[in-house]
Design a protein around this motif. Structure first.
Motif, PDB file in Angstrom:
ATOM      1  N   LEU A  25      14.896  -9.680   9.863  1.00 21.81           N
ATOM      2  CA  LEU A  25      13.790  -8.751   9.661  1.00 21.81           C
ATOM      3  C   LEU A  25      14.029  -7.877   8.439  1.00 21.81           C
ATOM      4  N   LEU A  26      15.272  -7.436   8.228  1.00 18.90           N
ATOM      5  CA  LEU A  26      15.589  -6.561   7.104  1.00 18.90           C
ATOM      6  C   LEU A  26      15.281  -7.216   5.763  1.00 18.90           C
ATOM      7  N   ARG A  27      15.338  -8.540   5.718  1.00 20.41           N
ATOM      8  CA  ARG A  27      15.035  -9.249   4.474  1.00 20.41           C
ATOM      9  C   ARG A  27      13.592  -9.027   4.027  1.00 20.41           C
ATOM     10  N   TYR A  28      12.726  -8.763   4.996  1.00 19.23           N
ATOM     11  CA  TYR A  28      11.305  -8.621   4.678  1.00 19.23           C
ATOM     12  C   TYR A  28      10.896  -7.181   4.400  1.00 19.23           C
ATOM     13  N   ILE A  29      11.815  -6.229   4.551  1.00 12.25           N
ATOM     14  CA  ILE A  29      11.463  -4.826   4.333  1.00 12.25           C
ATOM     15  C   ILE A  29      10.922  -4.575   2.925  1.00 12.25           C
ATOM     16  N   PRO A  30      11.532  -5.136   1.850  1.00 12.38           N
ATOM     17  CA  PRO A  30      10.969  -4.903   0.512  1.00 12.38           C
ATOM     18  C   PRO A  30       9.521  -5.366   0.376  1.00 12.38           C
ATOM     19  N   LEU A  31       9.098  -6.315   1.214  1.00 17.05           N
ATOM     20  CA  LEU A  31       7.710  -6.771   1.176  1.00 17.05           C
ATOM     21  C   LEU A  31       6.824  -5.944   2.103  1.00 17.05           C
ATOM     22  N   ILE A  32       7.365  -5.560   3.273  1.00 13.83           N
ATOM     23  CA  ILE A  32       6.575  -4.849   4.268  1.00 13.83           C
ATOM     24  C   ILE A  32       6.378  -3.391   3.887  1.00 13.83           C
ATOM     25  N   ALA A  33       7.437  -2.743   3.398  1.00  9.46           N
ATOM     26  CA  ALA A  33       7.392  -1.297   3.153  1.00  9.46           C
ATOM     27  C   ALA A  33       6.269  -0.882   2.202  1.00  9.46           C
ATOM     28  N   PRO A  34       6.116  -1.524   1.014  1.00 14.65           N
ATOM     29  CA  PRO A  34       5.019  -1.102   0.129  1.00 14.65           C
ATOM     30  C   PRO A  34       3.644  -1.243   0.778  1.00 14.65           C
ATOM     31  N   VAL A  35       3.463  -2.282   1.587  1.00 11.95           N
ATOM     32  CA  VAL A  35       2.178  -2.467   2.252  1.00 11.95           C
ATOM     33  C   VAL A  35       1.919  -1.311   3.213  1.00 11.95           C
ATOM     34  N   LEU A  36       2.916  -0.947   4.004  1.00 14.00           N
ATOM     35  CA  LEU A  36       2.752   0.155   4.945  1.00 14.00           C
ATOM     36  C   LEU A  36       2.495   1.477   4.228  1.00 14.00           C
ATOM     37  N   LEU A  37       3.207   1.699   3.118  1.00 24.20           N
ATOM     38  CA  LEU A  37       3.065   2.962   2.400  1.00 24.20           C
ATOM     39  C   LEU A  37       1.645   3.187   1.890  1.00 24.20           C
ATOM     40  N   TRP A  38       0.931   2.112   1.598  1.00 25.65           N
ATOM     41  CA  TRP A  38      -0.430   2.263   1.076  1.00 25.65           C
ATOM     42  C   TRP A  38      -1.507   1.997   2.125  1.00 25.65           C
ATOM     43  N   VAL A  39      -1.272   1.049   3.041  1.00 24.05           N
ATOM     44  CA  VAL A  39      -2.302   0.684   4.020  1.00 24.05           C
ATOM     45  C   VAL A  39      -2.481   1.777   5.068  1.00 24.05           C
ATOM     46  N   VAL A  40      -1.386   2.368   5.542  1.00 21.54           N
ATOM     47  CA  VAL A  40      -1.499   3.397   6.583  1.00 21.54           C
ATOM     48  C   VAL A  40      -2.299   4.612   6.088  1.00 21.54           C
ATOM     49  N   PRO A  41      -1.973   5.209   4.921  1.00 27.61           N
ATOM     50  CA  PRO A  41      -2.810   6.325   4.457  1.00 27.61           C
ATOM     51  C   PRO A  41      -4.262   5.927   4.212  1.00 27.61           C
ATOM     52  N   CYS A  42      -4.460   4.720   3.695  1.00 25.10           N
ATOM     53  CA  CYS A  42      -5.827   4.259   3.461  1.00 25.10           C
ATOM     54  C   CYS A  42      -6.614   4.240   4.763  1.00 25.10           C
ATOM     55  N   GLY A  43      -5.996   3.719   5.818  1.00 24.86           N
ATOM     56  CA  GLY A  43      -6.691   3.673   7.104  1.00 24.86           C
ATOM     57  C   GLY A  43      -6.954   5.054   7.674  1.00 24.86           C
ATOM     58  N   VAL A  44      -5.962   5.942   7.585  1.00 21.17           N
ATOM     59  CA  VAL A  44      -6.112   7.290   8.143  1.00 21.17           C
ATOM     60  C   VAL A  44      -7.158   8.091   7.386  1.00 21.17           C
ATOM     61  N   LEU A  45      -7.171   7.972   6.061  1.00 22.55           N
ATOM     62  CA  LEU A  45      -8.054   8.806   5.240  1.00 22.55           C
ATOM     63  C   LEU A  45      -9.474   8.274   5.126  1.00 22.55           C
ATOM     64  N   LEU A  46      -9.644   6.966   5.272  1.00 18.50           N
ATOM     65  CA  LEU A  46     -10.954   6.383   4.988  1.00 18.50           C
ATOM     66  C   LEU A  46     -11.621   5.677   6.161  1.00 18.50           C
ATOM     67  N   TYR A  47     -10.828   5.185   7.133  1.00 19.55           N
ATOM     68  CA  TYR A  47     -11.405   4.257   8.107  1.00 19.55           C
ATOM     69  C   TYR A  47     -11.222   4.658   9.572  1.00 19.55           C
ATOM     70  N   THR A  48     -10.915   5.902   9.852  1.00 23.48           N
ATOM     71  CA  THR A  48     -10.712   6.297  11.259  1.00 23.48           C
ATOM     72  C   THR A  48     -11.793   7.290  11.698  1.00 23.48           C
ATOM     73  N   GLY A  49     -13.026   6.881  11.551  1.00 29.45           N
ATOM     74  CA  GLY A  49     -14.137   7.669  12.064  1.00 29.45           C
ATOM     75  C   GLY A  49     -14.783   8.621  11.092  1.00 29.45           C
ATOM     76  N   GLN A  50     -14.366   8.580   9.795  1.00 27.58           N
ATOM     77  CA  GLN A  50     -14.944   9.530   8.828  1.00 27.58           C
ATOM     78  C   GLN A  50     -16.374   9.171   8.436  1.00 27.58           C
ATOM     79  N   HIS A  51     -16.673   7.869   8.375  1.00 33.29           N
ATOM     80  CA  HIS A  51     -18.010   7.404   7.980  1.00 33.29           C
ATOM     81  C   HIS A  51     -18.418   7.999   6.630  1.00 33.29           C
ATOM     82  N   TRP A  52     -17.531   7.811   5.647  1.00 37.09           N
ATOM     83  CA  TRP A  52     -17.835   8.287   4.304  1.00 37.09           C
ATOM     84  C   TRP A  52     -19.001   7.482   3.711  1.00 37.09           C
ATOM     85  N   PRO A  53     -19.715   8.048   2.752  1.00 39.16           N
ATOM     86  CA  PRO A  53     -20.713   7.248   2.018  1.00 39.16           C
ATOM     87  C   PRO A  53     -20.038   6.018   1.417  1.00 39.16           C
TER      88      PRO A  53
END
Length: 406
Positions: A25-53
């Motif tokens: 699993l540790l071998r995949y951290i360099p691939l997984i970590a950048p995705v998590l760093l950007w996808v999680v904030p994107c989901g929290v800020l834009l896609y969790t009930g805000q209904h932005w224009p």
């Protein structure tokens, strides 16, 4: 108990054990970590009930996608063969910003929602947008403050350290520690000069640099390192290599430090005499030195102490705190280290603890050994320090045999 360290094939060859699931699993951290760093904030800020224009959602998503793609590409150009300083700055800044956004998206995305629920505020667009603005506000303030913290001249951290074997003649010896200056893509020659000026106000007997001088070769970072020649000490200025020297032609840094008037303690020691008592000041190469392939570079404590009187107290310079296990086994009195940066950007210190026994400060190991771990004088990569301030350390060595004042 059956020995499962290896098995034999029918032909008699040795078959290496299969890596555990954790190691795979540790071998995949360099691939997984950048995705998590950007996808999680994107989901929290834009896609969790805000209904932005729709334009806000599309533009926001595009920015996160650009960050996800641009960060690794910039870091590859900046830290790879091309060594492009501009790309390194962009990549490192995006890394730091994404870490702060990720951390506070997780914390506020959970904690603030929980607090609003307890307060009786139900799920709604306004509640979701409150979380978004809170995350952006906290992240923006922390990034601005963290940048100022990273770029300022460090404050001096002063502490007394009593060493039971220290002779009375050495009581009050002033040792200044700087480490992890990490001269790099962001030009910091002026900052370097101001750090040296502050060191010179401390009236040090001994000044130590425990490695990671720079990111880049001595030839590229010479202008930023040049002020180190102005550092003053009544007895000696000593230096050991850090792991980052071995990414950037370590021997060039050893040679440059010698030219700047610093004595590289590469698995050797010097004697510091005062008031009829003697202190052994020793140093070892970084623990990564041997894997660098450079001839003669390795962490060799026995070589560092070769010829030293075993009854004398020893101050050891070793870049990484985890060398303290060897130091304690050998009865070293005081080890000075850096490397951890105190975590640099909270809460990264929790990950540092996976690799190092101590993140910062004074700690005791074994029956005799005291370790001091500095948070570092500069910063690595992301130009931010959040809840992990940089430092110049003044350690005043104290002897239990000093005469008491009337």
């Amino acid at each position: 108990m059956t020995d499962t360290s290896h098995t034999r094939t029918a032909e008699g060859a040795t078959q290496q054990p299969r890596p555990s699931r954790l190691h795979r699993l540790l071998r995949y951290i360099p691939l997984i970590a950048p995705v998590l760093l950007w996808v999680v904030p994107c989901g929290v800020l834009l896609y969790t009930g805000q209904h932005w224009p729709l334009p806000v959602t599309l533009i926001g998503t595009a920015l996160f996608v650009l960050g996800l793609i641009g960060m690794p590409l910039a870091m590859k150009r900046g830290l790879g063969r091309r060594q492009q300083d501009g790309a390194a700055i962009v990549g490192a800044t995006l890394l730091g910003a994404s870490w702060v956004l990720f951390t506070w998206s997780v914390l506020l995305g959970v904690l603030l929602r929980l607090a609003l629920t307890v307060a009786g505020v139900g799920e709604s667009q306004d509640r979701a947008r409150t979380v978004t603005w809170a995350v952006l506000g906290v992240a923006g303030v922390l990034l601005a403050w963290g940048y100022a913290e990273a770029r300022r001249v460090p404050r001096v951290r002063r502490l007394d350290v009593q060493l039971p074997r220290l002779g009375a003649g050495l009581d009050g010896l002033r040792v200044v520690l700087i480490t992890d200056t990490h001269y790099g893509p962001l030009g910091r020659a002026r900052w370097s000069a101001r750090v040296c000026e502050r060191v010179n106000t401390l009236e040090a007997d001994l000044v130590c640099h425990t490695g990671d001088i720079a990111d880049g070769t001595a030839e590229r970072r010479r202008a930023q390192a040049a002020p180190l020649a102005t550092v003053q000490a009544t007895r000696a200025r000593v230096y050991v290599t850090g792991n980052h020297e071995y990414y950037s032609e370590a021997q060039g840094w050893v040679d440059l430090m010698d030219k700047l008037g610093w004595e590289p303690l590469r698995n050797r020691h010097l004697l510091l005499d005062r008031g009829g008592d003697t202190l052994v000041v020793a140093g070892v190469d970084d623990v990564t030195a041997e894997s660098s392939g450079l001839a003669g570079h390795r962490a060799h404590l026995e070589g560092a102490l070769n010829g030293a009187d075993p009854d004398l107290p020893v101050l050891l310079l070793a870049h990484q705190p985890k060398f303290v296990d060897r130091a304690a086994a050998d009865g070293i009195d005081l080890q000075l280290s850096g490397h951890t940066h105190g975590g640099q950007i909270w809460p990264f210190h929790h990950l540092v603890r996976i690799d190092q026994p101590v993140v910062s400060g004074l700690s005791r190991h074994g029956t005799r050994t005291v370790l001091y771990t500095s948070r570092g004088t500069g910063f690595w990569g992301p130009p931010f320090r959040v809840f992990a301030p940089s430092e110049i350390t003044l350690l005043v060595l104290r002897s239990p045999h000093r005469p008491t004042s009337a």
